[in-house]
Design an enzyme around this catalytic site. Structure first.
Site, PDB file in Angstrom:
ATOM      1  N   ASP A   3     -10.689   2.664   4.267  1.00 37.45           N
ATOM      2  CA  ASP A   3     -10.952   1.232   4.083  1.00 37.45           C
ATOM      3  C   ASP A   3     -12.462   0.980   3.977  1.00 37.45           C
ATOM      4  O   ASP A   3     -12.893  -0.098   3.593  1.00 37.45           O
ATOM      5  CB  ASP A   3     -10.383   0.431   5.277  1.00 37.45           C
ATOM      6  CG  ASP A   3      -9.108  -0.318   4.911  1.00 37.45           C
ATOM      7  OD1 ASP A   3      -8.859  -0.509   3.703  1.00 37.45           O
ATOM      8  OD2 ASP A   3      -8.368  -0.707   5.829  1.00 37.45           O
ATOM      9  N   LYS A  17       0.834  -1.211   0.000  1.00 38.30           N
ATOM     10  CA  LYS A  17       0.000   0.000   0.000  1.00 38.30           C
ATOM     11  C   LYS A  17       0.870   1.263   0.000  1.00 38.30           C
ATOM     12  O   LYS A  17       0.624   2.208  -0.750  1.00 38.30           O
ATOM     13  CB  LYS A  17      -0.940  -0.015   1.221  1.00 38.30           C
ATOM     14  CG  LYS A  17      -2.056  -1.060   1.077  1.00 38.30           C
ATOM     15  CD  LYS A  17      -2.794  -1.329   2.382  1.00 38.30           C
ATOM     16  CE  LYS A  17      -3.738  -2.514   2.206  1.00 38.30           C
ATOM     17  NZ  LYS A  17      -4.418  -2.920   3.445  1.00 38.30           N
ATOM     18  N   GLN A  37      -4.347  -1.876   9.776  1.00 37.88           N
ATOM     19  CA  GLN A  37      -4.252  -3.181   9.118  1.00 37.88           C
ATOM     20  C   GLN A  37      -4.773  -4.294  10.044  1.00 37.88           C
ATOM     21  O   GLN A  37      -4.369  -4.388  11.198  1.00 37.88           O
ATOM     22  CB  GLN A  37      -2.791  -3.456   8.722  1.00 37.88           C
ATOM     23  CG  GLN A  37      -2.602  -4.726   7.927  1.00 37.88           C
ATOM     24  CD  GLN A  37      -3.278  -4.674   6.551  1.00 37.88           C
ATOM     25  OE1 GLN A  37      -3.191  -3.681   5.835  1.00 37.88           O
ATOM     26  NE2 GLN A  37      -3.960  -5.760   6.184  1.00 37.88           N
TER      27      GLN A  37
END
Ligand code: NAD
Length: 301
Positions: free
Chosen positions: A125, A58, A102
């Site tokens: 997200d 990412k 994460q």
């Protein structure tokens, strides 16, 4: 049985590159207009090999499209309060547009509390209940990155979804459930008739065999076999599973939820693993971050 054998690959590498080029162009335009580059922050807890790889990828992608990025690492002994403090300070930092934490997190940390503490305006997200609720009502929001990436993939390839029967296997909050909502929304892509299957579904094969579009988000290697797939179907494999393999340098290899070799000849389109949906997830994340930087999603009236 006659097979299609001329399937087209949903090539995540090529499709994601095209989207990343568009994003990079938009970043240049922002900067030419005197604005700063979009800034994504990531929080990584512990030393999970797969998480390390995802976050590194990412960050690398951010650099490639001209975004700023920052990574905050914590040991797996971090307390929930410490993590919440960090999230709150990023929420209040106007130089940061998007924040992701994460997953997975250590067991002593509540994923729900973490998810709901991230400001919905920085939730790139797309996991916050406010964003997911808005998604259900087809209102402006950040879409969960993986289903968003899949929608972009379908759009890029011009695959018709309206009126088709879409079967999604898996009902997680981050993939299966939102995927089923997006495919059924009154939008393009969308407007499909959707069946959501899960671990309690009975006679799964009978359902999947009626799918024009089959999306597998299960986490079980090669679970979807050729007898479960209709001739000419579009098959999208979300699964990412590490399988031990002593013949590789890393000692493992990545496989998906679909028995690719045997399923592909029956398909009109199929996405590979690796090289498919994973790369599109990053595109979803980058697009959400760009939208955040441009202030495109408003949460107050
Ligand atoms: P999850 O474990 O939260 O959900 C799995 C789902 O599969 C559950 O809803 C369960 O009901 C269903 N399931 C399990 N066994 C089943 C069975 N026998 N029959 C029917 N349904 C069954 O997983 P998740 O977070 O949604 O992830 C699924 C897979 O996708 C994993 O391999 C994960 O690594 C991968 N993933 C990939 C990306 C990407 O970018 N490509 C992103 C997120 C997750």
């Amino acid at each position: 049985m006659e097979t299609t054998s001329t399937f087209r690959l949903l090539d995540g590498k090529a499709i994601s590159a095209a989207y990343r080029q568009d994003i990079a162009r938009e970043v240049e335009q922002l900067r030419a207009a005197g604005k700063r580059a979009p800034h994504l922050s990531a929080i990584l807890v512990g030393a999970n090999g797969a998480s390390e790889t995802y976050v590194a990828s990412k960050i690398k992608n951010c650099k490639e499209v001209g975004f700023e990025s920052s990574l905050f690492r914590f040991p797996d002994t971090v307390t929930e309060a410490e993590l919440l403090d960090k999230i709150n300070s990023i929420n209040n930092d106007s130089s940061i547009d998007g924040l992701l934490v994460q997953l997975p997190l250590p067991k002593h940390i509540s994923v729900q509390r973490i998810t709901e503490t991230i400001s919905p305006e920085k939730d790139v997200d797309g996991f916050h209940p406010l964003n997911q609720g808005r998604m259900v009502q087809n209102l402006p929001c950040y879409l969960p990155a993986t289903p968003y990436g899949i929608m972009l993939m379908l759009e890029h390839e011009g695959i018709t979804t309206a009126g088709k029967h879409c079967v999604v296997i898996g009902r997680s909050n981050i993939v299966g459930m939102p995927m089923s909502i997006l495919m059924s929304r009154n939008a393009d892509p969308g407007n499909a008739t959707v069946t959501l299957c899960h671990s309690r579904s009975t006679d799964l094969s009978a359902i999947t065999r009626t799918a024009d579009i089959l999306i597998a988000a299960i986490g079980k290697p090669r679970f979807v076999t050729s007898d479960m797939v209709k001739e000419g179907a579009v098959v999208i494999d979300v699964g990412i599973i590490r399988i031990e393999d002593s013949s590789t340098k890393s000692g493992y290899r990545i496989t998906g939820d679909v028995d690719f070799e045997n399923v592909a000849p029956k398909c009109s389109y199929i996405s590979p693993v690796p090289g498919g949906v994973g790369l599109m997830t990053i595109v979803g994340l980058l697009k959400n971050t760009l939208r955040a930087a441009k202030g495109e999603v408003k949460f107050s009236f």
